[in-house]
Design an enzyme around this catalytic site. Structure first.
Site, PDB file in Angstrom:
ATOM      1  N   ASP A 105       0.850  -1.202   0.000  1.00  0.00           N
ATOM      2  CA  ASP A 105       0.000   0.000   0.000  1.00  0.00           C
ATOM      3  C   ASP A 105       0.884   1.250   0.000  1.00  0.00           C
ATOM      4  O   ASP A 105       1.373   1.671   1.041  1.00  0.00           O
ATOM      5  CB  ASP A 105      -0.893  -0.027   1.254  1.00  0.00           C
ATOM      6  CG  ASP A 105      -1.683   1.267   1.444  1.00  0.00           C
ATOM      7  OD1 ASP A 105      -2.180   1.499   2.565  1.00  0.00           O
ATOM      8  OD2 ASP A 105      -1.789   2.050   0.466  1.00  0.00           O
ATOM      9  N   ASN A 147       0.028   4.400  -0.929  1.00  0.00           N
ATOM     10  CA  ASN A 147      -0.576   5.705  -0.560  1.00  0.00           C
ATOM     11  C   ASN A 147      -1.272   5.649   0.796  1.00  0.00           C
ATOM     12  O   ASN A 147      -2.063   6.521   1.148  1.00  0.00           O
ATOM     13  CB  ASN A 147      -1.550   6.163  -1.660  1.00  0.00           C
ATOM     14  CG  ASN A 147      -2.773   5.253  -1.739  1.00  0.00           C
ATOM     15  OD1 ASN A 147      -2.798   4.191  -1.089  1.00  0.00           O
ATOM     16  ND2 ASN A 147      -3.765   5.636  -2.523  1.00  0.00           N
ATOM     17  N   ASP A 149      -3.763   4.043   2.280  1.00  0.00           N
ATOM     18  CA  ASP A 149      -5.218   4.070   2.502  1.00  0.00           C
ATOM     19  C   ASP A 149      -5.692   2.707   3.028  1.00  0.00           C
ATOM     20  O   ASP A 149      -6.880   2.448   3.108  1.00  0.00           O
ATOM     21  CB  ASP A 149      -5.954   4.428   1.195  1.00  0.00           C
ATOM     22  CG  ASP A 149      -5.724   3.400   0.087  1.00  0.00           C
ATOM     23  OD1 ASP A 149      -6.345   3.519  -0.982  1.00  0.00           O
ATOM     24  OD2 ASP A 149      -4.920   2.444   0.315  1.00  0.00           O
ATOM     25  N   ASP A 163      -1.870  -1.265  -3.791  1.00  0.00           N
ATOM     26  CA  ASP A 163      -2.115  -0.511  -5.027  1.00  0.00           C
ATOM     27  C   ASP A 163      -0.990  -0.735  -6.032  1.00  0.00           C
ATOM     28  O   ASP A 163       0.030  -1.367  -5.712  1.00  0.00           O
ATOM     29  CB  ASP A 163      -2.258   0.985  -4.717  1.00  0.00           C
ATOM     30  CG  ASP A 163      -1.162   1.479  -3.771  1.00  0.00           C
ATOM     31  OD1 ASP A 163      -1.499   2.129  -2.749  1.00  0.00           O
ATOM     32  OD2 ASP A 163       0.019   1.159  -4.028  1.00  0.00           O
ATOM     33  N   ASP A 191      -5.705 -11.147 -14.948  1.00  0.00           N
ATOM     34  CA  ASP A 191      -6.818 -12.028 -14.593  1.00  0.00           C
ATOM     35  C   ASP A 191      -8.010 -11.633 -15.476  1.00  0.00           C
ATOM     36  O   ASP A 191      -8.464 -10.487 -15.441  1.00  0.00           O
ATOM     37  CB  ASP A 191      -7.172 -11.839 -13.109  1.00  0.00           C
ATOM     38  CG  ASP A 191      -7.611 -13.147 -12.468  1.00  0.00           C
ATOM     39  OD1 ASP A 191      -7.164 -13.456 -11.359  1.00  0.00           O
ATOM     40  OD2 ASP A 191      -8.407 -13.867 -13.123  1.00  0.00           O
ATOM     41  N   ASP A 224     -10.401 -16.726 -15.553  1.00  0.00           N
ATOM     42  CA  ASP A 224     -11.204 -17.067 -14.372  1.00  0.00           C
ATOM     43  C   ASP A 224     -12.384 -17.974 -14.752  1.00  0.00           C
ATOM     44  O   ASP A 224     -13.152 -17.658 -15.659  1.00  0.00           O
ATOM     45  CB  ASP A 224     -11.730 -15.751 -13.772  1.00  0.00           C
ATOM     46  CG  ASP A 224     -12.426 -15.950 -12.445  1.00  0.00           C
ATOM     47  OD1 ASP A 224     -11.761 -16.365 -11.491  1.00  0.00           O
ATOM     48  OD2 ASP A 224     -13.643 -15.724 -12.374  1.00  0.00           O
ATOM     49  N   GLU A 273      -8.586 -21.340 -15.453  1.00  0.00           N
ATOM     50  CA  GLU A 273      -8.965 -21.918 -14.160  1.00  0.00           C
ATOM     51  C   GLU A 273     -10.086 -22.910 -14.440  1.00  0.00           C
ATOM     52  O   GLU A 273     -11.166 -22.539 -14.895  1.00  0.00           O
ATOM     53  CB  GLU A 273      -9.452 -20.860 -13.180  1.00  0.00           C
ATOM     54  CG  GLU A 273      -9.812 -21.469 -11.831  1.00  0.00           C
ATOM     55  CD  GLU A 273     -10.569 -20.543 -10.924  1.00  0.00           C
ATOM     56  OE1 GLU A 273     -11.296 -19.686 -11.443  1.00  0.00           O
ATOM     57  OE2 GLU A 273     -10.439 -20.649  -9.700  1.00  0.00           O
ATOM     58  N   HIS A 313      -5.024 -17.252  -4.162  1.00  0.00           N
ATOM     59  CA  HIS A 313      -5.822 -16.329  -3.336  1.00  0.00           C
ATOM     60  C   HIS A 313      -7.129 -16.969  -2.845  1.00  0.00           C
ATOM     61  O   HIS A 313      -7.860 -16.348  -2.047  1.00  0.00           O
ATOM     62  CB  HIS A 313      -6.126 -15.071  -4.143  1.00  0.00           C
ATOM     63  CG  HIS A 313      -6.987 -15.363  -5.327  1.00  0.00           C
ATOM     64  ND1 HIS A 313      -6.555 -16.068  -6.433  1.00  0.00           N
ATOM     65  CD2 HIS A 313      -8.283 -15.096  -5.562  1.00  0.00           C
ATOM     66  CE1 HIS A 313      -7.537 -16.201  -7.294  1.00  0.00           C
ATOM     67  NE2 HIS A 313      -8.598 -15.625  -6.790  1.00  0.00           N
ATOM     68  N   ASP A 314      -7.436 -18.176  -3.347  1.00  0.00           N
ATOM     69  CA  ASP A 314      -8.655 -18.869  -2.905  1.00  0.00           C
ATOM     70  C   ASP A 314      -8.357 -20.008  -1.937  1.00  0.00           C
ATOM     71  O   ASP A 314      -9.276 -20.631  -1.400  1.00  0.00           O
ATOM     72  CB  ASP A 314      -9.378 -19.500  -4.107  1.00  0.00           C
ATOM     73  CG  ASP A 314      -9.985 -18.487  -5.048  1.00  0.00           C
ATOM     74  OD1 ASP A 314     -10.098 -18.800  -6.241  1.00  0.00           O
ATOM     75  OD2 ASP A 314     -10.314 -17.374  -4.583  1.00  0.00           O
TER      76      ASP A 314
HETATM   77  O1  TEU Z   1     -12.701 -18.970  -8.327  1.00  0.00           O
HETATM   78  C1  TEU Z   1     -13.593 -19.963  -8.782  1.00  0.00           C
HETATM   79  C2  TEU Z   1     -13.866 -20.918  -7.721  1.00  0.00           C
HETATM   80  O2  TEU Z   1     -14.445 -21.939  -7.935  1.00  0.00           O
HETATM   81  C3  TEU Z   1     -13.411 -20.580  -6.373  1.00  0.00           C
HETATM   82  O3  TEU Z   1     -14.398 -19.695  -5.904  1.00  0.00           O
HETATM   83  C4  TEU Z   1     -13.321 -21.809  -5.518  1.00  0.00           C
HETATM   84  O4  TEU Z   1     -14.291 -22.710  -5.858  1.00  0.00           O
HETATM   85  C5  TEU Z   1     -13.622 -21.456  -4.137  1.00  0.00           C
HETATM   86  O5  TEU Z   1     -13.017 -20.240  -3.906  1.00  0.00           O
HETATM   87  C6  TEU Z   1     -13.056 -22.535  -3.258  1.00  0.00           C
HETATM   88  O6  TEU Z   1     -12.851 -21.977  -2.004  1.00  0.00           O
HETATM   89  C7  TEU Z   1     -12.551 -17.867  -9.193  1.00  0.00           C
HETATM   90  C8  TEU Z   1     -11.672 -16.858  -8.492  1.00  0.00           C
HETATM   91  O7  TEU Z   1     -10.387 -17.427  -8.264  1.00  0.00           O
HETATM   92  C9  TEU Z   1     -12.353 -16.483  -7.195  1.00  0.00           C
HETATM   93  O8  TEU Z   1     -11.530 -15.619  -6.415  1.00  0.00           O
HETATM   94  C10 TEU Z   1     -13.665 -15.804  -7.536  1.00  0.00           C
HETATM   95  O9  TEU Z   1     -14.360 -15.532  -6.329  1.00  0.00           O
HETATM   96  C11 TEU Z   1     -14.539 -16.688  -8.429  1.00  0.00           C
HETATM   97  O10 TEU Z   1     -13.816 -17.289  -9.496  1.00  0.00           O
HETATM   98  C12 TEU Z   1     -15.630 -15.861  -9.092  1.00  0.00           C
HETATM   99  O11 TEU Z   1     -15.043 -14.986 -10.038  1.00  0.00           O
END
Ligand code: TEU
Length: 553
Positions: free
Chosen positions: A22, A24, A26, A30, A99, A202, A256, A329-330
């Site tokens: 970050d 700036n 906030d 960024d 993405d 995605d 994905e 990130h998921d």
């Molecule tokens: O994720 C698709 C997805 O299936 C994930 O949501 C996963 O099933 C779930 O997070 C399991 O914990 C993609 C992106 O990576 C995710 O961040 C988005 O929320 C989702 O698509 C919708 O765009």
């Protein structure tokens, strides 16, 4: 333009912009913050970045709900900032893949606002709008979505609903409509003309839906998924994007592909089909759950983990390219997952063994921000500390159902996506050196021991181990092209495999045992040791010991 295969030599670092840096102050990461850390990425040795969405968005799903595909979410910066970041990345030999979220838009996208406000809107058919049942009192089908609940949202008081596989703020696009595909092609070319090197696509395997829109036999999760996973026109649409966009640029695509099989994967990454260069498959990340439903927790077993990875290594060999990852990130952090130890003297040693076990497989390796310094899940105590729409939806469902609460409540916090989204830990300074103010999602101080500043100074840190693994990948062709063979497949403590290319052979030995373990390989005389997480080596493998050898060079 010639479609080179640069992605086979890529080592890709995923940045989740909200949580990276970050500049700036906030409380939100960024683009200027990313620019300030490019020399760190250069030091690590990565040569490509996957940037999670930075497009304009109301942020209901942290940017995976786009309201303007051609502009930047203001708190992240401007298009000029983006172009400067891209230029600074390229100066350092770092490519950038964006993405691409085109299964759905935000409900604040002008297309959608027009579509639901006027039945005669030219954008009406950009979305999937169907009549409900019982005069609109019930949704068109009983399908359920990825974040729980129905996949249909009623349009005002009308008898019509729109489809959303994710939140109701993420209406699905109607890919049957050629005008939608024209729009997507224009968006792709806009970013490719700007110099972007490719896309992470995605949930791309969901874009084609069966057109019958009928209810299915109820299931515990994702009722109706057969109607939209690997849909009837998916290959047609993917090839169209290649022909009308990707083929004119030296770019890369990684799709994905949730809920896909090896057979599906082969059909998506077959180079002859010119659809996707590689995909993210989740069979190895589903080892600690049942039915691919992460809330149905299952104890980790190394044999299951290594055999699922091996299945794709053997299955794709000389047929299609693979991606390699253990975090994103998921997914919750890999520290304390996949058989590793979250804390204690062997924690980093175990993370090095896990890292080596995936990093030398065949495919393009991805490193998620913070994975390289061993960041852990935060120790949140209350649902109020979580931000993600997914966990709040599921938590609310468990509060309404004793059965669901008994079935999934216990591990809900463990598997939350927020675990991976706490601020990148740059130092022990306030707010982890991420910002000078309280971050949008805070980390917890019990994890402050894992930070960039300390690990850069410690030659034995996880950071330097990843840096050395990257150097090995760049030096030896066998790591890119070598044939994979799994050894001792039934051994429950050891993940041992070779990669062979002519006379060259890489031997990767990773122990996941908490104690000394007999090494089943009788002689290592012909091998040269390239890397290990121990300084001294004994006849037996020490707890979580990993060794990377090579011969024939
Ligand atoms: O994720 C698709 C997805 O299936 C994930 O949501 C996963 O099933 C779930 O997070 C399991 O914990 C993609 C992106 O990576 C995710 O961040 C988005 O929320 C989702 O698509 C919708 O765009």
């Amino acid at each position: 333009m010639k479609h080179t295969l640069w992605y086979k030599d890529a080592i890709i670092y995923q940045i989740y912009p909200r949580s990276f840096c970050d500049a700036n102050n906030d409380g939100l990461g960024d683009i200027p913050g990313i620019i300030s850390k490019l020399d760190y990425l250069k030091e690590l040795g990565v040569n490509c970045v996957w940037l999670s969405p930075v497009y304009d968005s109301p942020q209901k799903d942290n940017g995976y709900d786009i309201s303007n595909y051609r502009d930047i979410y203001k708190p992240f910066g401007t298009l000029e900032d983006f172009k400067k970041m891209l230029s600074e990345m390229h100066k350092r030999g770092i490519r950038l893949i964006m993405d691409l979220v085109v299964n759905h838009t935000s409900n604040e996208h002008p297309w959608f606002k027009s579509a639901i406000s006027d039945k005669n809107s030219p954008y009406r058919d950009y979305y999937i709008i169907k009549k409900g049942k019982k005069n609109g009192k019930k949704p068109p089908t009983n399908w359920t979505g990825f974040f729980g609940g129905s996949t249909w949202e009623r349009i005002g008081e009308s008898d019509e609903y729109y489809l959303h596989l994710f939140t109701k703020e993420q209406p699905d696009l109607n890919w049957e409509n050629p005008k939608v595909r024209d729009e997507i092609v224009d968006i792709l070319r806009y970013w490719l003309d700007m110099g972007v090197d490719g896309f992470r696509c995605d949930v791309i395997t969901l874009i084609s839906k069966k057109q019958d829109f009928k209810s299915r036999f109820p299931t515990i999760a994702l009722c109706g998924k057969d109607a939209y996973v690997m849909g009837p026109k998916l290959h047609t649409y993917l090839r169209e994007l290649y022909d009308r966009a990707y083929s004119d640029y030296d770019c890369m695509t990684v799709g994905e592909s949730v809920l896909c099989s090896l057979k599906d994967t082969l059909s998506l990454v077959d180079p002859e089909r010119k659809e996707l260069d590689m995909i993210f498959n989740f069979s190895h990340t589903d080892v600690d759950n049942y039915l691919g439903v992460k809330y149905l927790y299952r104890d980790f077993k190394l044999t299951r983990f290594k055999n699922r990875l091996a299945k794709y290594q053997y299955g794709l060999y000389q047929k299609g390219w693979n991606s390699l990852f253990i975090e994103n990130h998921d997914q919750r952090r890999s520290v304390g997952r996949y058989g590793t130890l979250e804390r204690g003297p062997l924690s980093i040693t175990s993370s090095k063994s896990l890292g080596a076990s995936y990093f030398f497989l065949q495919g393009t390796p991805f490193i998620y921000q913070g994975q390289e310094i061993g960041m852990r899940n935060p120790s949140f105590k209350s649902i109020d500390e979580y931000q993600d729409v997914e966990i709040h939806n599921i938590y609310n469902m468990t509060k309404k159902s004793r059965f669901l609460n008994a079935l999934i409540g216990k591990h809900l916090f463990d598997v939350s996506r927020d675990n991976a989204r706490t601020p990148m830990q740059w130092s022990k300074q306030d707010y982890f050196g991420f910002s000078k103010v309280t971050p949008w999602l805070n980390g917890t101080l019990d994890n402050i021991d894992r930070n960039v500043e300390d690990e850069l100074k410690d030659n034995d840190s996880l950071f330097h181990f990843y840096k050395r693994m990257i150097e090995i990948r760049k030096k030896y062709k066998v790591v890119i092209e070598g044939k994979f063979d799994l050894l001792y497949k039934r051994n429950k403590d050891l993940f041992i495999y070779t990669r062979t290319l002519g006379k060259e052979q890489l031997l990767v030995i990773c122990s996941f045992a908490k104690k000394d373990t007999k090494c089943p390989i009788s002689s290592l005389d012909n091998y040269q040791l390239l890397l290990s997480n121990y300084q001294e080596h004994k006849d037996k493998l020490q707890p979580f010991e990993c060794r990377i050898y090579i011969k024939g060079v």
